[in-house]
Design a protein around this motif. Structure first.
Motif, mmCIF file in Angstrom:
data_model
loop_
_atom_site.group_PDB
_atom_site.id
_atom_site.type_symbol
_atom_site.label_atom_id
_atom_site.label_comp_id
_atom_site.label_asym_id
_atom_site.label_seq_id
_atom_site.Cartn_x
_atom_site.Cartn_y
_atom_site.Cartn_z
ATOM 1 N N VAL A 78 0.854 -1.186 0.000
ATOM 2 C CA VAL A 78 0.000 0.000 0.000
ATOM 3 C C VAL A 78 0.888 1.233 0.000
ATOM 4 O O VAL A 78 1.917 1.271 0.688
ATOM 5 N N CYS A 79 0.490 2.224 -0.787
ATOM 6 C CA CYS A 79 1.231 3.498 -0.833
ATOM 7 C C CYS A 79 0.225 4.640 -0.861
ATOM 8 O O CYS A 79 -0.524 4.788 -1.823
ATOM 9 N N PHE A 80 0.174 5.439 0.187
ATOM 10 C CA PHE A 80 -0.729 6.590 0.206
ATOM 11 C C PHE A 80 -0.274 7.619 -0.827
ATOM 12 O O PHE A 80 0.902 7.990 -0.890
ATOM 13 N N ASP A 81 -1.231 8.112 -1.624
ATOM 14 C CA ASP A 81 -0.851 9.102 -2.626
ATOM 15 C C ASP A 81 -1.971 10.075 -3.002
ATOM 16 O O ASP A 81 -1.710 11.177 -3.463
ATOM 17 N N HIS A 82 -3.236 9.712 -2.803
ATOM 18 C CA HIS A 82 -4.329 10.540 -3.320
ATOM 19 C C HIS A 82 -4.639 11.759 -2.450
ATOM 20 O O HIS A 82 -4.724 12.870 -2.962
ATOM 21 N N GLY A 83 -4.836 11.543 -1.169
ATOM 22 C CA GLY A 83 -5.236 12.629 -0.273
ATOM 23 C C GLY A 83 -4.263 12.773 0.872
ATOM 24 O O GLY A 83 -4.628 12.663 2.040
ATOM 25 N N TYR A 111 3.790 2.269 2.460
ATOM 26 C CA TYR A 111 4.482 3.531 2.225
ATOM 27 C C TYR A 111 3.593 4.698 2.621
ATOM 28 O O TYR A 111 2.473 4.833 2.128
ATOM 29 N N GLU A 112 4.112 5.546 3.482
ATOM 30 C CA GLU A 112 3.388 6.737 3.911
ATOM 31 C C GLU A 112 3.275 7.749 2.767
ATOM 32 O O GLU A 112 4.012 7.675 1.779
ATOM 33 N N GLY A 113 2.364 8.694 2.950
ATOM 34 C CA GLY A 113 2.248 9.777 1.994
ATOM 35 C C GLY A 113 3.563 10.523 1.847
ATOM 36 O O GLY A 113 4.280 10.724 2.831
ATOM 37 N N GLY A 114 3.892 10.909 0.622
ATOM 38 C CA GLY A 114 5.140 11.600 0.351
ATOM 39 C C GLY A 114 6.175 10.717 -0.307
ATOM 40 O O GLY A 114 7.118 11.215 -0.926
ATOM 41 N N VAL A 115 6.006 9.386 -0.196
ATOM 42 C CA VAL A 115 6.939 8.478 -0.868
ATOM 43 C C VAL A 115 6.718 8.545 -2.375
ATOM 44 O O VAL A 115 7.655 8.443 -3.159
ATOM 45 N N GLY A 116 5.453 8.756 -2.758
ATOM 46 C CA GLY A 116 5.192 8.929 -4.182
ATOM 47 C C GLY A 116 3.863 8.368 -4.619
ATOM 48 O O GLY A 116 3.069 7.884 -3.811
ATOM 49 N N ILE A 117 3.615 8.438 -5.924
ATOM 50 C CA ILE A 117 2.399 7.887 -6.516
ATOM 51 C C ILE A 117 2.567 6.377 -6.589
ATOM 52 O O ILE A 117 3.598 5.875 -7.043
ATOM 53 N N ALA A 118 1.561 5.638 -6.166
ATOM 54 C CA ALA A 118 1.680 4.184 -6.035
ATOM 55 C C ALA A 118 2.194 3.521 -7.308
ATOM 56 O O ALA A 118 3.068 2.651 -7.246
ATOM 57 N N SER A 347 7.730 10.734 -7.318
ATOM 58 C CA SER A 347 8.120 10.007 -6.108
ATOM 59 C C SER A 347 9.219 10.771 -5.389
ATOM 60 O O SER A 347 9.852 11.670 -5.955
ATOM 61 N N ARG A 348 9.447 10.388 -4.149
ATOM 62 C CA ARG A 348 10.538 11.007 -3.385
ATOM 63 C C ARG A 348 11.879 10.676 -4.039
ATOM 64 O O ARG A 348 12.791 11.507 -4.072
ATOM 65 N N GLU A 349 11.988 9.457 -4.568
ATOM 66 C CA GLU A 349 13.222 9.061 -5.252
ATOM 67 C C GLU A 349 13.489 9.987 -6.439
ATOM 68 O O GLU A 349 14.625 10.416 -6.673
ATOM 69 N N VAL A 350 12.437 10.327 -7.177
ATOM 70 C CA VAL A 350 12.559 11.274 -8.290
ATOM 71 C C VAL A 350 12.961 12.643 -7.764
ATOM 72 O O VAL A 350 13.860 13.305 -8.317
ATOM 73 N N ALA A 351 12.302 13.089 -6.697
ATOM 74 C CA ALA A 351 12.588 14.412 -6.143
ATOM 75 C C ALA A 351 14.037 14.517 -5.684
ATOM 76 O O ALA A 351 14.706 15.543 -5.910
ATOM 77 N N VAL A 352 14.540 13.467 -5.046
ATOM 78 C CA VAL A 352 15.924 13.480 -4.564
ATOM 79 C C VAL A 352 16.893 13.567 -5.736
ATOM 80 O O VAL A 352 17.832 14.379 -5.737
ATOM 81 N N GLU A 353 16.673 12.728 -6.762
ATOM 82 C CA GLU A 353 17.584 12.747 -7.905
ATOM 83 C C GLU A 353 17.516 14.083 -8.648
ATOM 84 O O GLU A 353 18.547 14.626 -9.071
ATOM 85 N N SER A 354 16.309 14.623 -8.786
ATOM 86 C CA SER A 354 16.164 15.893 -9.498
ATOM 87 C C SER A 354 16.691 17.068 -8.683
ATOM 88 O O SER A 354 17.030 18.109 -9.241
ATOM 89 N N THR A 355 16.771 16.903 -7.375
ATOM 90 C CA THR A 355 17.401 17.914 -6.528
ATOM 91 C C THR A 355 18.914 17.852 -6.697
ATOM 92 O O THR A 355 19.591 18.871 -6.856
#
Length: 438
Positions: A78-83, A111-118, A347-355
């Motif tokens: 499970v990965c929270f992503d919608h709300g 996966y908690e919210g913020g990890v990314g879109i499921a 996803s957070r992984e994307v955000a980290v790499e793009s940072t």
């Protein structure tokens, strides 16, 4: 008169002699059969299932069935992503229930919210593997076809049933063969390919079919580009989209696959419902006009239309390469003062790499507002809701009235490049002049 038993035997014999597509082979294996035929009903055991915030409704169905234990929890995530983060009491309490259920039943991951879109997270974390039958209670589950899986959307009640008994009834879909040839011109991207396809075929053009991608141009596409094309199979009415396993898939899965897998390729003489040919060299940047995804037109026919909000995000177009495309255009520039530019990494992984590579910094310095990784503006639940009469230009996948939270607003769909170019001018803009393309 043919009895039901005789009919079943005839269908089984027909299937055993029939060459198979990728989706048919995957379904046949999951159903314990040698082969299947379109429209056949099979009882299949999925290899992996996942959910998001709406797992709450699957849990409700699970408990109303009287179920007490979950089948194969090691193959569920499970990965929270919608709300998320929750902005109201109802969602916060629903999240609480899902967290407790996932932990009590020892799901493979939560996966908690913020990890990314499921959809993004399950592919990048290696849960969706080539040749697997994957189910998610979300219509954009076909994204998993980017790595050669047969990934399908199901309902919340079906998900609850799957968790309770470990299997589902599924109807075997037909498969459309999509042949891609030619080189994409500069300024044209994967999103333009799928918007062109939808414009030509219509939102029901692939109804309950699988789009299986072939051709030398298809084999050149990256996993991210394949993800975009498979993701929007839903906007063709499709059951799925699949890129057969190849060297690009192998390289992507090499260090991330969580489960053993067997690559699946179609038989050379597999039977398809139809073949769709597309020469990428003939394409232009596209925009889908408000109301329906098949209202696609070349940007050159739409440019100049004023927009108030631009969204670069969603499971369709918010990966590292997408943000790099936008950053290339916006680096050292400023967003038009009449435009709100919202950027949401997939996803957070994307955000980290793009940072780390400086692209996210360039977007923020240009004036973008960066939101936590998740569905965000696309879902229209609690972030980026539009005002009456406002127009949003979006890299997401849907543009029906009310999609972003307001029936009195309008949404247009485009690529990250078109979105970034338009953010500079405040109107729909063809990116090609900025890239010095004739």
């Amino acid at each position: 008169m043919i009895t039901a038993a005789c009919s079943w035997l005839l269908r089984t014999r027909e299937a055993s002699m029939r060459p198979q597509t990728v989706a048919e082979k995957i379904l046949a294996r999951a159903a314990g059969l040698g082969a299947v035929v379109p429209n056949q009903i099979v009882e299949a055991v999925p290899d992996f299932s996942y959910s998001h915030d709406y797992a709450y409704f699957a849990i409700d169905a699970f408990e109303k069935m009287g179920a007490t234990s979950v089948h194969n929890p090691e193959r569920i995530a499970v990965c929270f992503d919608h709300g998320t983060p929750a902005d109201n009491l109802r969602d916060a309490n629903n999240h609480k229930i899902v967290r407790a259920f996932a932990r009590r039943h020892r799901f493979a991951e939560f996966y908690e919210g913020g990890v990314g879109i499921a959809h993004q997270v399950m592919v990048e974390k290696g849960f969706v593997v080539p040749g697997a039958l994957v189910c998610c209670n979300d219509s954009h589950a076909p994204s998993g076809g980017s790595v050669g899986a047969f990934a399908i959307g199901i309902g919340e009640t079906e998900m609850g049933f799957l968790w309770a008994v470990g299997k589902l009834w599924l109807k075997v879909p037909q498969t459309m063969r999509v042949e891609l040839s030619g080189q994409m011109p500069k300024g044209v991207y994967a999103k333009d390919i799928i918007l062109h396809m939808i414009a030509r075929l219509g939102v029901l053009g692939g109804l309950y079919q699988v789009m299986e991608y072939h051709g030398e141009a298809a084999r050149r596409l990256s996993i991210s580009e394949r993800f975009t094309l498979c993701n929007m199979a839903a906007e063709l009415g499709g059951k799925g989209g699949i890129f057969p396993y190849d060297d690009i898939t192998a390289a992507f899965e090499k260090s991330r696959a969580r489960f053993p897998f067997a690559p699946v390729l179609p038989d050379s003489d597999a039977e398809y419902s139809s073949t769709f040919h597309l020469d990428l060299s003939e394409l232009e940047p596209m925009v889908a006009l408000p109301g329906r995804e098949d209202r696609g037109l070349p940007v050159s026919e739409v440019q100049g239309r004023k927009v108030q909000q631009i969204f670069i995000g969603s499971c369709t177009n918010a990966r590292v390469d997408d943000l790099a495309i936008a950053a290339q255009i916006l680096r050292g520039q400023r967003v038009h003062p009449d435009v709100r530019l919202m950027v949401v990494p997939a996803s957070r992984e994307v955000a980290v790499e793009s940072t780390r590579n400086g692209d996210l910094l360039a977007l923020m310095e240009a004036g973008a507002t960066v939101l936590p990784s998740g569905c965000a503006v696309c879902a229209g639940a609690h972030q980026g809701v539009l005002g009456d009469g406002e127009v949003c230009l979006s890299t997401s996948n849907r543009n029906m009235p009310g999609r972003m939270g307001n029936n009195n607003a309008e949404i247009m769909l485009c690529s990250p490049a078109t979105a970034a170019a338009s953010a500079l001018t405040g109107v729909v803009t063809d990116v090609r002049p900025l890239l010095k393309v004739a």
